[in-house]
Design an enzyme around this catalytic site. Structure first.
Site, PDB file in Angstrom:
ATOM      1  N   GLU A 278      40.565  51.817  58.797  1.00 55.68           N
ATOM      2  CA  GLU A 278      40.000  50.888  57.857  1.00 55.68           C
ATOM      3  C   GLU A 278      38.853  50.509  57.990  1.00 55.68           C
ATOM      4  O   GLU A 278      37.864  50.337  57.219  1.00 55.68           O
ATOM      5  CB  GLU A 278      41.330  49.888  57.408  1.00 55.68           C
ATOM      6  CG  GLU A 278      42.531  50.489  56.455  1.00 55.68           C
ATOM      7  CD  GLU A 278      42.305  51.658  55.463  1.00 55.68           C
ATOM      8  OE1 GLU A 278      41.370  51.457  54.715  1.00 55.68           O
ATOM      9  OE2 GLU A 278      42.902  52.478  55.379  1.00 55.68           O
ATOM     10  N   TRP A 281      36.261  52.815  57.389  1.00 51.53           N
ATOM     11  CA  TRP A 281      35.779  52.823  56.036  1.00 51.53           C
ATOM     12  C   TRP A 281      34.583  51.851  55.920  1.00 51.53           C
ATOM     13  O   TRP A 281      33.791  52.390  55.080  1.00 51.53           O
ATOM     14  CB  TRP A 281      37.041  52.329  54.984  1.00 51.53           C
ATOM     15  CG  TRP A 281      37.810  53.807  54.652  1.00 51.53           C
ATOM     16  CD1 TRP A 281      39.073  53.952  55.028  1.00 51.53           C
ATOM     17  CD2 TRP A 281      37.421  54.994  53.724  1.00 51.53           C
ATOM     18  NE1 TRP A 281      39.399  55.446  54.528  1.00 51.53           N
ATOM     19  CE2 TRP A 281      38.457  55.680  53.663  1.00 51.53           C
ATOM     20  CE3 TRP A 281      36.162  55.012  52.912  1.00 51.53           C
ATOM     21  CZ2 TRP A 281      38.292  57.036  52.924  1.00 51.53           C
ATOM     22  CZ3 TRP A 281      35.842  56.282  52.358  1.00 51.53           C
ATOM     23  CH2 TRP A 281      36.935  57.285  52.009  1.00 51.53           C
ATOM     24  N   TRP A 309      30.141  56.448  28.627  1.00 52.02           N
ATOM     25  CA  TRP A 309      30.772  55.144  28.804  1.00 52.02           C
ATOM     26  C   TRP A 309      30.711  54.484  27.524  1.00 52.02           C
ATOM     27  O   TRP A 309      29.903  54.585  26.667  1.00 52.02           O
ATOM     28  CB  TRP A 309      29.871  54.514  29.954  1.00 52.02           C
ATOM     29  CG  TRP A 309      29.916  54.981  31.131  1.00 52.02           C
ATOM     30  CD1 TRP A 309      28.662  55.343  31.979  1.00 52.02           C
ATOM     31  CD2 TRP A 309      30.921  55.135  31.996  1.00 52.02           C
ATOM     32  NE1 TRP A 309      28.907  55.998  33.234  1.00 52.02           N
ATOM     33  CE2 TRP A 309      30.204  55.422  33.211  1.00 52.02           C
ATOM     34  CE3 TRP A 309      32.262  54.711  32.218  1.00 52.02           C
ATOM     35  CZ2 TRP A 309      30.998  56.147  34.437  1.00 52.02           C
ATOM     36  CZ3 TRP A 309      33.088  55.224  33.257  1.00 52.02           C
ATOM     37  CH2 TRP A 309      32.469  55.893  34.323  1.00 52.02           C
ATOM     38  N   ASN A 344      43.728  45.372  48.185  1.00 48.83           N
ATOM     39  CA  ASN A 344      43.217  46.583  48.078  1.00 48.83           C
ATOM     40  C   ASN A 344      43.712  47.535  47.225  1.00 48.83           C
ATOM     41  O   ASN A 344      42.976  48.256  46.426  1.00 48.83           O
ATOM     42  CB  ASN A 344      43.001  47.208  49.632  1.00 48.83           C
ATOM     43  CG  ASN A 344      42.124  48.445  49.412  1.00 48.83           C
ATOM     44  OD1 ASN A 344      41.167  48.608  49.001  1.00 48.83           O
ATOM     45  ND2 ASN A 344      42.947  49.691  49.749  1.00 48.83           N
ATOM     46  N   TRP A 362      31.473  51.893  35.571  1.00 45.94           N
ATOM     47  CA  TRP A 362      31.827  51.337  36.734  1.00 45.94           C
ATOM     48  C   TRP A 362      30.892  50.240  37.406  1.00 45.94           C
ATOM     49  O   TRP A 362      31.153  49.345  37.994  1.00 45.94           O
ATOM     50  CB  TRP A 362      31.975  52.338  37.901  1.00 45.94           C
ATOM     51  CG  TRP A 362      30.634  53.028  38.287  1.00 45.94           C
ATOM     52  CD1 TRP A 362      30.216  54.271  37.911  1.00 45.94           C
ATOM     53  CD2 TRP A 362      29.857  52.666  39.318  1.00 45.94           C
ATOM     54  NE1 TRP A 362      29.310  54.586  38.401  1.00 45.94           N
ATOM     55  CE2 TRP A 362      28.801  53.784  39.240  1.00 45.94           C
ATOM     56  CE3 TRP A 362      29.532  51.719  40.194  1.00 45.94           C
ATOM     57  CZ2 TRP A 362      27.875  53.834  39.990  1.00 45.94           C
ATOM     58  CZ3 TRP A 362      28.461  51.613  40.894  1.00 45.94           C
ATOM     59  CH2 TRP A 362      27.428  52.759  40.813  1.00 45.94           C
ATOM     60  N   TRP A 385      33.832  51.388  44.421  1.00 47.64           N
ATOM     61  CA  TRP A 385      33.766  51.600  42.845  1.00 47.64           C
ATOM     62  C   TRP A 385      33.351  52.976  42.523  1.00 47.64           C
ATOM     63  O   TRP A 385      34.127  53.644  41.629  1.00 47.64           O
ATOM     64  CB  TRP A 385      32.775  50.557  42.112  1.00 47.64           C
ATOM     65  CG  TRP A 385      33.348  49.293  41.862  1.00 47.64           C
ATOM     66  CD1 TRP A 385      33.503  48.061  42.663  1.00 47.64           C
ATOM     67  CD2 TRP A 385      34.155  48.965  40.721  1.00 47.64           C
ATOM     68  NE1 TRP A 385      34.204  46.904  41.845  1.00 47.64           N
ATOM     69  CE2 TRP A 385      34.600  47.373  40.630  1.00 47.64           C
ATOM     70  CE3 TRP A 385      34.592  49.587  39.644  1.00 47.64           C
ATOM     71  CZ2 TRP A 385      35.435  46.921  39.887  1.00 47.64           C
ATOM     72  CZ3 TRP A 385      35.494  49.108  38.584  1.00 47.64           C
ATOM     73  CH2 TRP A 385      35.821  47.729  38.617  1.00 47.64           C
TER      74      TRP A 385
HETATM   75  P1  FAD Z   1      42.474  45.209  55.953  1.00 49.89           P
HETATM   76  O1  FAD Z   1      43.546  46.256  55.270  1.00 49.89           O
HETATM   77  O2  FAD Z   1      43.030  44.242  56.925  1.00 49.89           O
HETATM   78  O3  FAD Z   1      41.478  46.077  56.757  1.00 49.89           O
HETATM   79  C1  FAD Z   1      40.597  45.541  57.665  1.00 49.89           C
HETATM   80  C2  FAD Z   1      39.415  45.594  57.166  1.00 49.89           C
HETATM   81  O4  FAD Z   1      38.753  47.000  57.167  1.00 49.89           O
HETATM   82  C3  FAD Z   1      38.772  45.118  55.928  1.00 49.89           C
HETATM   83  O5  FAD Z   1      38.722  43.687  56.237  1.00 49.89           O
HETATM   84  C4  FAD Z   1      37.496  45.595  55.538  1.00 49.89           C
HETATM   85  O6  FAD Z   1      36.224  45.165  56.223  1.00 49.89           O
HETATM   86  C5  FAD Z   1      37.864  47.127  55.928  1.00 49.89           C
HETATM   87  N1  FAD Z   1      38.255  47.860  55.063  1.00 49.89           N
HETATM   88  C6  FAD Z   1      39.523  48.056  54.318  1.00 49.89           C
HETATM   89  N2  FAD Z   1      39.628  48.859  53.327  1.00 49.89           N
HETATM   90  C7  FAD Z   1      38.333  49.164  53.185  1.00 49.89           C
HETATM   91  C8  FAD Z   1      37.708  50.012  52.064  1.00 49.89           C
HETATM   92  N3  FAD Z   1      38.634  50.884  51.170  1.00 49.89           N
HETATM   93  N4  FAD Z   1      36.423  50.232  52.177  1.00 49.89           N
HETATM   94  C9  FAD Z   1      35.621  49.502  53.067  1.00 49.89           C
HETATM   95  N5  FAD Z   1      36.144  48.731  54.088  1.00 49.89           N
HETATM   96  C10 FAD Z   1      37.733  48.658  53.948  1.00 49.89           C
HETATM   97  N6  FAD Z   1      35.805  45.289  50.599  1.00 49.89           N
HETATM   98  C11 FAD Z   1      34.729  44.319  50.880  1.00 49.89           C
HETATM   99  O7  FAD Z   1      34.807  44.084  52.206  1.00 49.89           O
HETATM  100  N7  FAD Z   1      33.702  43.950  50.281  1.00 49.89           N
HETATM  101  C12 FAD Z   1      33.711  44.448  48.817  1.00 49.89           C
HETATM  102  O8  FAD Z   1      32.929  43.908  48.101  1.00 49.89           O
HETATM  103  C13 FAD Z   1      34.975  45.222  48.406  1.00 49.89           C
HETATM  104  N8  FAD Z   1      34.987  45.731  46.981  1.00 49.89           N
HETATM  105  C14 FAD Z   1      35.903  47.028  46.759  1.00 49.89           C
HETATM  106  C15 FAD Z   1      36.068  47.288  45.506  1.00 49.89           C
HETATM  107  C16 FAD Z   1      36.932  48.192  44.985  1.00 49.89           C
HETATM  108  C17 FAD Z   1      36.740  48.624  43.613  1.00 49.89           C
HETATM  109  C18 FAD Z   1      37.864  48.500  45.855  1.00 49.89           C
HETATM  110  C19 FAD Z   1      38.870  49.725  45.549  1.00 49.89           C
HETATM  111  C20 FAD Z   1      37.791  48.119  47.190  1.00 49.89           C
HETATM  112  C21 FAD Z   1      36.795  47.145  47.617  1.00 49.89           C
HETATM  113  N9  FAD Z   1      36.577  46.889  49.079  1.00 49.89           N
HETATM  114  C22 FAD Z   1      35.838  45.796  49.346  1.00 49.89           C
HETATM  115  C23 FAD Z   1      37.668  47.358  49.994  1.00 49.89           C
HETATM  116  C24 FAD Z   1      39.121  46.623  50.413  1.00 49.89           C
HETATM  117  O9  FAD Z   1      39.785  46.317  49.275  1.00 49.89           O
HETATM  118  C25 FAD Z   1      38.882  45.278  51.189  1.00 49.89           C
HETATM  119  O10 FAD Z   1      37.942  45.462  52.306  1.00 49.89           O
HETATM  120  C26 FAD Z   1      40.346  44.689  51.830  1.00 49.89           C
HETATM  121  O11 FAD Z   1      41.041  44.598  50.706  1.00 49.89           O
HETATM  122  C27 FAD Z   1      40.092  43.713  52.465  1.00 49.89           C
HETATM  123  O12 FAD Z   1      41.385  43.153  53.026  1.00 49.89           O
HETATM  124  P2  FAD Z   1      41.518  42.946  54.326  1.00 49.89           P
HETATM  125  O13 FAD Z   1      40.756  42.464  55.134  1.00 49.89           O
HETATM  126  O14 FAD Z   1      43.047  42.222  54.336  1.00 49.89           O
HETATM  127  O15 FAD Z   1      41.892  44.467  54.775  1.00 49.89           O
END
Ligand code: FAD
Length: 479
Positions: A278, A281, A309, A344, A362, A385
């Site tokens: 993650e 990602w 759209w 997420n 989007w 997005w």
């Molecule tokens: P954990 O599950 O603990 O993951 C650890 C870290 O991994 C996160 O803190 C984050 O830095 C990274 N990570 C995890 N999933 C993703 C992912 N899909 N994409 C990129 N990095 C990821 N994340 C943001 O940081 N900023 C945003 O503006 C953002 N916008 C999003 C918009 C949409 C539509 C979606 C579907 C996802 C978005 N995310 C964004 C990704 C993700 O949802 C969040 O990073 C995550 O929910 C953060 O929670 P956590 O720190 O507990 O994640």
């Protein structure tokens, strides 16, 4: 010898920490006076204005950073204005001859930094930038053909192959301040937090911005929830994820610090790798944004430029307020409003609903999230997005349309998450919690629900919306 004592300016940006801060540590090692600086740049430069939720976070994060720097011996100076002008002013005021910062990776920010570095160097000053916001520089990992990656899995494999990220740097033991105080603007005068009304009050229920809280979150996570992360990370009612994203977004913790904290853990290997994937990602999103700077504005796959759209103001407004009539969508949008954050899995469901059920561009959703998320991040937000829309690199295919009822039943089976954020449905039987519109009258009555009055009826029918979205997608393919 006078030049030896010329101060070093350390310009903080999205790296509001003293730990694993290469620019700060390198400055400390010079043994010279240090001027830690934060510049509130005009909203029109860089990746655009900070969203309202993140401004709230920034306010508290800067206060925390100022406290830590004061403890180390060098107070934080706050100035506002274009960065080049502010730096010039401070160089003139203090005689600083060295300016250091950690690199930012958003393309507009990088353009500003390149120009500043060239101008400072042309004047014979030292301007040095350091790595640390990512595990790996986004230019470093490339395919065998020396091209950017377009698909996540080979990107991850390349990241794994490229070795461990740098060892995090411990914070300096102390800093030398300038002999004379430098004038600083007052944080309160920046009005970063909402006042009337103060809609951010509930943020405090779950968030404490700042580096110390970031480390506490990390410790709690590696001591607990990382066990089972793979299985539970999709369950929004559980505290199963790290919640580190807002701290990463403003750099109160570095990804290398997180990566290294997971070293040698006895968490089941699957969970550990899953978590690191993650984090990767995030790197992939930065990689995409770096190689495709228009990611927040333009479809990565230009086939989507012709997508029909719809302008649906009323529906957009109901989505933002969590009044769509689909409980999992509404719970997510209300979690976002209440805490400036959303789980997420639910981000994916709510984004899919906006794009596919409502057929709203989007980019409108991306902007809304940017304004309301405390973890708003230009690369991660735009890339995700576009992932949901199907227009992005390695995206979920457009025709995979999330069913908000089934998603709710699968990931929030007893409705705990919905009940937390949609109190109107609190006592509804679990059998109907994700589809109150299908509940028998008696079940609604027992839960005190008057559909259309106390909780909305669905603003679109799932089946019809799905067909409409698929037809629009088909027109794109054949058009
Ligand atoms: P954990 O599950 O603990 O993951 C650890 C870290 O991994 C996160 O803190 C984050 O830095 C990274 N990570 C995890 N999933 C993703 C992912 N899909 N994409 C990129 N990095 C990821 N994340 C943001 O940081 N900023 C945003 O503006 C953002 N916008 C999003 C918009 C949409 C539509 C979606 C579907 C996802 C978005 N995310 C964004 C990704 C993700 O949802 C969040 O990073 C995550 O929910 C953060 O929670 P956590 O720190 O507990 O994640």
């Amino acid at each position: 010898m006078a030049t030896k004592q010329a101060p070093v300016i350390v310009w903080f940006r999205r790296d509001l920490r003293i730990d694993d801060n290469a620019a700060l540590s390198a400055a400390a090692q010079t043994g010279r006076p240090i001027l830690p600086l934060y510049i509130l740049e005009p909203a029109s430069v860089g990746t655009g204005p900070l969203g309202a939720a993140q401004r709230w976070w920034l306010r508290h994060s800067l206060a925390a950073l100022a406290g830590r720097l004061a403890d180390l011996g060098a107070p934080l100076t706050l100035r506002s204005g274009p960065a080049d002008v502010v730096l010039d002013t401070l160089i003139a005021e203090t005689g600083a001859d060295t300016i250091q910062w950690n690199r930012r990776h958003d393309p507009p920010g990088m353009t500003i930094d390149r120009a500043i570095k060239a101008a400072l160097k042309a004047r014979g000053l030292t301007a040095t930038s350091f790595a640390g916001q990512l595990l790996h520089d986004p230019t470093r990992l490339l395919t065998g053909e020396k091209k950017p990656f377009r698909v996540y899995t080979p990107f991850w494999k390349a990241l794994e192959r490229s070795g461990e990220p740098h060892e995090p740097i411990e914070p300096p033991a102390g800093l030398i301040a300038l002999p004379e105080a430098v004038a600083s603007e007052r944080l309160d005068d920046w009005h970063l937090t909402p006042e009337k009304p103060d809609w951010a009050t509930p943020f405090r229920e779950i968030w404490t911005p700042g580096e110390a809280a970031a480390r506490a979150h990390l410790e709690t996570f590696v001591d607990g929830a990382i066990d089972g992360y793979g299985a539970d990370r999709d369950r929004p009612a559980l505290d199963a994820t790290s919640m580190l994203s807002p701290y990463l977004a403003l750099g109160e913790i570095s990804p290398a610090r997180i990566w290294h904290a997971t070293r040698g853990l006895d968490a089941p290997t699957g969970d550990l790798v899953h978590f690191r994937k993650e984090l990767a990602w995030r790197e992939f999103c930065y990689h995409l944004h770096f190689h495709f700077p228009a990611l927040p504005e333009k479809n990565w796959n230009d086939k989507f430029d012709a997508f029909p759209w719809q302008e649906r103001e009323e529906a957009f407004m109901l989505w933002t307020r969590g009044l769509t009539g689909y409980p999992i969508v509404d719970a997510g949008m209300r979690q976002l409003w209440r805490h400036g954050w959303m789980h997420n899995r639910v981000r994916m469901i709510t984004a899919s609903f906006l794009i596919k059920h409502l057929m709203i561009d989007w980019r409108r959703g991306e902007k809304w999230f940017r304004d309301t998320l405390v973890d708003a991040d230009a690369a991660s937000n735009a890339a995700n997005w576009q992932w949901v829309a199907g227009s992005g690199a390695d995206a979920s295919p457009f025709f995979r349309i999330f069913n908000p009822i089934l998603q709710g039943e699968k990931f929030d089976p007893d409705g705990t998450y919905v009940r937390r954020f949609v109190p109107e449905l609190e006592t509804l039987d679990a059998a109907w919690i994700h589809k109150p519109f299908a509940a028998p009258e008696a079940a609604l009555k027992a839960a005190g629900i008057d559909l259309g009055e106390t909780y909305p009826k669905p603003i679109v029918d799932h089946g019809r919306a799905r067909e409409r979205a698929l037809a629009a997608y088909k027109s794109l393919k054949t058009g």
